[in-house]
Design a protein around this motif. Structure first.
Motif, PDB file in Angstrom:
ATOM      1  N   MET A  40      10.431  -6.320 -14.125  1.00 35.86           N
ATOM      2  CA  MET A  40      10.045  -5.508 -12.968  1.00 35.86           C
ATOM      3  C   MET A  40       8.690  -4.856 -13.248  1.00 35.86           C
ATOM      4  N   GLU A  41       7.882  -4.754 -12.212  1.00 34.74           N
ATOM      5  CA  GLU A  41       6.589  -4.086 -12.337  1.00 34.74           C
ATOM      6  C   GLU A  41       6.507  -3.004 -11.273  1.00 34.74           C
ATOM      7  N   GLU A  42       5.959  -1.864 -11.646  1.00 36.81           N
ATOM      8  CA  GLU A  42       5.854  -0.740 -10.715  1.00 36.81           C
ATOM      9  C   GLU A  42       4.429  -0.596 -10.214  1.00 36.81           C
ATOM     10  N   PHE A  43       4.319  -0.265  -8.942  1.00 38.75           N
ATOM     11  CA  PHE A  43       3.026  -0.069  -8.298  1.00 38.75           C
ATOM     12  C   PHE A  43       3.052   1.281  -7.592  1.00 38.75           C
ATOM     13  N   GLU A  44       2.065   2.117  -7.887  1.00 33.66           N
ATOM     14  CA  GLU A  44       1.938   3.407  -7.193  1.00 33.66           C
ATOM     15  C   GLU A  44       0.911   3.238  -6.087  1.00 33.66           C
ATOM     16  N   VAL A  45       1.311   3.586  -4.867  1.00 34.68           N
ATOM     17  CA  VAL A  45       0.439   3.402  -3.718  1.00 34.68           C
ATOM     18  C   VAL A  45       0.382   4.714  -2.937  1.00 34.68           C
ATOM     19  N   GLN A  46      -0.816   5.046  -2.496  1.00 34.22           N
ATOM     20  CA  GLN A  46      -1.019   6.297  -1.762  1.00 34.22           C
ATOM     21  C   GLN A  46      -0.868   6.044  -0.265  1.00 34.22           C
ATOM     22  N   GLY A  47       0.034   6.777   0.365  1.00 35.05           N
ATOM     23  CA  GLY A  47       0.200   6.721   1.816  1.00 35.05           C
ATOM     24  C   GLY A  47       1.082   5.577   2.275  1.00 35.05           C
ATOM     25  N   LEU A  48       1.721   5.777   3.430  1.00 42.57           N
ATOM     26  CA  LEU A  48       2.660   4.793   3.954  1.00 42.57           C
ATOM     27  C   LEU A  48       1.972   3.502   4.376  1.00 42.57           C
ATOM     28  N   GLN A  49       0.852   3.571   5.094  1.00 43.66           N
ATOM     29  CA  GLN A  49       0.179   2.356   5.557  1.00 43.66           C
ATOM     30  C   GLN A  49      -0.318   1.530   4.370  1.00 43.66           C
ATOM     31  N   ASN A  50      -0.913   2.195   3.388  1.00 43.50           N
ATOM     32  CA  ASN A  50      -1.361   1.483   2.184  1.00 43.50           C
ATOM     33  C   ASN A  50      -0.176   0.830   1.461  1.00 43.50           C
ATOM     34  N   THR A  51       0.957   1.536   1.460  1.00 43.40           N
ATOM     35  CA  THR A  51       2.154   0.994   0.816  1.00 43.40           C
ATOM     36  C   THR A  51       2.617  -0.272   1.516  1.00 43.40           C
ATOM     37  N   LEU A  52       2.650  -0.229   2.854  1.00 41.98           N
ATOM     38  CA  LEU A  52       3.070  -1.415   3.607  1.00 41.98           C
ATOM     39  C   LEU A  52       2.100  -2.571   3.380  1.00 41.98           C
ATOM     40  N   ASP A  53       0.805  -2.289   3.393  1.00 41.92           N
ATOM     41  CA  ASP A  53      -0.193  -3.340   3.153  1.00 41.92           C
ATOM     42  C   ASP A  53      -0.044  -3.933   1.750  1.00 41.92           C
ATOM     43  N   GLU A  54       0.133  -3.057   0.750  1.00 40.00           N
ATOM     44  CA  GLU A  54       0.281  -3.516  -0.638  1.00 40.00           C
ATOM     45  C   GLU A  54       1.578  -4.308  -0.805  1.00 40.00           C
ATOM     46  N   TYR A  55       2.637  -3.866  -0.162  1.00 39.65           N
ATOM     47  CA  TYR A  55       3.924  -4.562  -0.230  1.00 39.65           C
ATOM     48  C   TYR A  55       3.789  -5.985   0.316  1.00 39.65           C
ATOM     49  N   VAL A  56       3.145  -6.127   1.464  1.00 40.38           N
ATOM     50  CA  VAL A  56       2.946  -7.446   2.063  1.00 40.38           C
ATOM     51  C   VAL A  56       2.097  -8.322   1.141  1.00 40.38           C
ATOM     52  N   ARG A  57       1.043  -7.738   0.568  1.00 39.41           N
ATOM     53  CA  ARG A  57       0.178  -8.485  -0.343  1.00 39.41           C
ATOM     54  C   ARG A  57       0.953  -8.962  -1.569  1.00 39.41           C
ATOM     55  N   LEU A  58       1.749  -8.088  -2.170  1.00 41.06           N
ATOM     56  CA  LEU A  58       2.509  -8.439  -3.377  1.00 41.06           C
ATOM     57  C   LEU A  58       3.589  -9.474  -3.075  1.00 41.06           C
ATOM     58  N   ILE A  59       4.249  -9.354  -1.955  1.00 42.83           N
ATOM     59  CA  ILE A  59       5.253 -10.351  -1.570  1.00 42.83           C
ATOM     60  C   ILE A  59       4.566 -11.708  -1.411  1.00 42.83           C
ATOM     61  N   GLY A  60       3.371 -11.703  -0.848  1.00 42.63           N
ATOM     62  CA  GLY A  60       2.598 -12.939  -0.711  1.00 42.63           C
ATOM     63  C   GLY A  60       2.225 -13.550  -2.053  1.00 42.63           C
ATOM     64  N   LEU A  61       2.099 -12.721  -3.093  1.00 43.98           N
ATOM     65  CA  LEU A  61       1.777 -13.208  -4.439  1.00 43.98           C
ATOM     66  C   LEU A  61       3.013 -13.709  -5.191  1.00 43.98           C
ATOM     67  N   GLY A  62       4.186 -13.546  -4.575  1.00 41.44           N
ATOM     68  CA  GLY A  62       5.402 -14.042  -5.213  1.00 41.44           C
ATOM     69  C   GLY A  62       6.313 -12.967  -5.771  1.00 41.44           C
ATOM     70  N   TYR A  63       5.924 -11.709  -5.671  1.00 40.97           N
ATOM     71  CA  TYR A  63       6.802 -10.628  -6.106  1.00 40.97           C
ATOM     72  C   TYR A  63       7.975 -10.549  -5.135  1.00 40.97           C
ATOM     73  N   THR A  64       9.124 -10.112  -5.634  1.00 42.65           N
ATOM     74  CA  THR A  64      10.298  -9.976  -4.772  1.00 42.65           C
ATOM     75  C   THR A  64      10.928  -8.609  -4.989  1.00 42.65           C
ATOM     76  N   SER A  65      11.579  -8.124  -3.945  1.00 39.75           N
ATOM     77  CA  SER A  65      12.273  -6.850  -4.077  1.00 39.75           C
ATOM     78  C   SER A  65      13.702  -7.116  -4.520  1.00 39.75           C
ATOM     79  N   THR A  66      14.332  -6.098  -5.059  1.00 38.91           N
ATOM     80  CA  THR A  66      15.730  -6.217  -5.467  1.00 38.91           C
ATOM     81  C   THR A  66      16.518  -5.131  -4.764  1.00 38.91           C
ATOM     82  N   GLY A  67      17.811  -5.315  -4.715  1.00 41.56           N
ATOM     83  CA  GLY A  67      18.674  -4.328  -4.085  1.00 41.56           C
ATOM     84  C   GLY A  67      19.190  -3.283  -5.049  1.00 41.56           C
ATOM     85  N   GLU A  68      18.743  -3.352  -6.299  1.00 39.61           N
ATOM     86  CA  GLU A  68      19.220  -2.379  -7.291  1.00 39.61           C
ATOM     87  C   GLU A  68      18.692  -0.997  -6.962  1.00 39.61           C
ATOM     88  N   ILE A  69      19.557  -0.021  -7.033  1.00 43.40           N
ATOM     89  CA  ILE A  69      19.182   1.349  -6.680  1.00 43.40           C
ATOM     90  C   ILE A  69      18.030   1.845  -7.547  1.00 43.40           C
TER      91      ILE A  69
END
Length: 168
Positions: A40-69
């Motif tokens: 797992m890798e952690e990313f700190e992102v400032q603000g909600l819009q930046n977070t959504l943009d970064e999330y989309v970018r990382l998912i596009g790079l092959g990162y995946t989310s998990t359901g673990e709490i």
């Protein structure tokens, strides 16, 4: 040929499996002096819009989310802006490369430890053999000196007895 200090494939596999298991349960740490690989890798992102943009970018790079709490996004509220910490699983190709690297590192460490243990054992055995040889040499010198002293004593004793008029 002795099996002592020879690599044990089963033991090496157990060491590698343990390290791979550790890798699969922990997040990556990039803190200097405490670096460790993690799935797992952690990313700190400032603000909600930046977070959504970064999330989309990382998912596009092959990162995946998990359901673990433990790996759900975390929001840190600030006085003027919020920060979001995303914990995402690395892309599979990167995971495979890192696992291969972990296995290679474990094998290299294991073989180095075997070589070090063998060198230490050889050094200790050589030291022991040299000490034994030295003791035998010292004992032989003591025995030779004692024999020489006994011969000299016998010679002087014979001279004294001869001076006193022969053997009695």
């Amino acid at each position: 040929m002795s099996q002592l200090f020879q690599p044990d494939a089963a033991h090496l596999k157990r060491l590698q499996d343990f390290e791979v298991g550790q890798y699969k349960t922990r997040p990556q740490c990039n803190i200097q002096g405490r670096e460790q690989l993690g799935i797992m890798e952690e990313f700190e992102v400032q603000g909600l819009q930046n977070t959504l943009d970064e999330y989309v970018r990382l998912i596009g790079l092959g990162y995946t989310s998990t359901g673990e709490i433990a790996h759900l996004p975390k929001v840190i509220a600030g006085p003027t802006v919020d920060w979001v910490i995303l914990s995402l699983r690395k892309p599979e190709s990167q995971v495979e490369q890192e696992i291969a690297q972990i296995k290679a590192d474990v094998e290299a460490t294991y073989l180095a430890q075997l070589a070090d243990a063998k060198a230490a054992c050889v050094a200790k055995e050589v030291e022991s053999l040299l000490a034994g040889e030295k003791r035998r040499k010292q004992q032989a010198e003591l025995d030779a000196k004692a024999a020489q002293e006994a011969e000299e004593y016998a010679r002087v004793e014979a001279e004294v007895l001869a001076a006193l008029g022969g053997k009695q």
